[in-house]
Structures are given as C-alpha cells and as structure tokens.
Write an enzyme that holds these catalytic residues in place. Sequence first.
Site, PDB file in Angstrom:
ATOM      1  CB  SER A  58      -0.913   0.029   1.223  1.00 63.52           C
ATOM      2  OG  SER A  58      -1.609   1.269   1.253  1.00 63.52           O
ATOM      3  CB  VAL A  63       8.538   0.247   3.656  1.00 67.02           C
ATOM      4  CG1 VAL A  63       9.434  -0.492   2.673  1.00 67.02           C
ATOM      5  CG2 VAL A  63       9.160   0.243   5.052  1.00 67.02           C
ATOM      6  CB  CYS A  64       4.437   1.174   0.214  1.00 70.47           C
ATOM      7  SG  CYS A  64       4.134  -0.491   0.829  1.00 70.47           S
ATOM      8  CB  SER A  65       5.545   6.314   0.976  1.00 71.02           C
ATOM      9  OG  SER A  65       5.815   7.646   0.600  1.00 71.02           O
TER      10      SER A  65
END
Length: 171
Positions: A58, A63-65
């Site tokens: 997501s 971390v995804c960002s």
Amino acid sequence: MSNERRVNFGGKPVTLMGKEIKKGDIAENFKAIKQDLSEFDFYNETEGKIKVISVVPSIDTGVCSLQTQRFNEESTRLSDEVFIVTISVDLPFAQKRFCGAEGIDNIEVVSDHKDLDFGNKYGFTIEEFRLLSRGIVVINQDNEVEYIEYLDEVTNHPNYDKALEEVKKLV
C-alpha cells in the site's frame, strides 16, 4: 494448494498465492487499472522496453511510499528504454492523490485491486489481507524475467541497488 508460499508480514507468517516466478521465465501479460480508471495492459504499455515492476502492499505506508519515491527518482537517471511501474491494490483514487502529493510523475502507478491479475500470475498475492507482498521484478525487452526479489519480510525494503544493477546490464 501446492503453489502456496509463506512470508512474514510484521513478523507474522502469511501465505503468498499464485505461481512463484523465476529468472528465465517469460513474464505473463497482466491487466491493471490506471489512475484515470482506464485499463493498463502490461504488454501493450511496455512493448520493446526493459521493465521494472515495483510491487508494494500500500502506497499509504512508509516503506511503500519510499520505494515508490525511490523508483520515481531513479527513473530520471535511466535510459528511455526503461519502463518502471509500481503496482499495489490501492484504489486508483488513492494512488492519484499520493502521486500528486509526492510528485510521482516519472513512473506509472497502477492498481491490481479489481482482479489481482498481476498478484496471482506473479505470485505476490497475500491471501490473508488481499494485498500484494513487496518485491521487484526486472524483465528484458523480450519479456524474459532477468531478476526477481520476493521479500521474506514484507515490511523490509527491497534490494534497490541489486535491481538497478540488473536493469543497467540490459541497457
């Protein structure tokens, strides 16, 4: 199911569904949804390109960002022969908001929420959460998988440097 695999999500085991792909496999075509709700057809959009698929659970998590921002930045230093796509199961509206807020405009960010077509074909679907696991897939111009990373712990960062090294070998 014989093709189920286990990874950890925040230290707890979860099940990955779909077939694990390996170096040398031919990458399957998949369909996803773009931020304007039109169809993203992997083969049509990336024909003749070196492809990097950055897989995140997501974009609304740290971390995804950072992973999405890193590939957006790295894309400016790579050849026009390289196509980078980030894929998650976030709704296209959330992806559009995120990309606008973070200035993500050098890569494609698409959603696998509708059919999990990518997640199931590439073995990234987390059964328990209906999210994608984290990883990176590098595919050459002939749609052959050159590099793949499935993370054992979904909340960790992938090996960006190794993936980018593999991309640079193909340019």
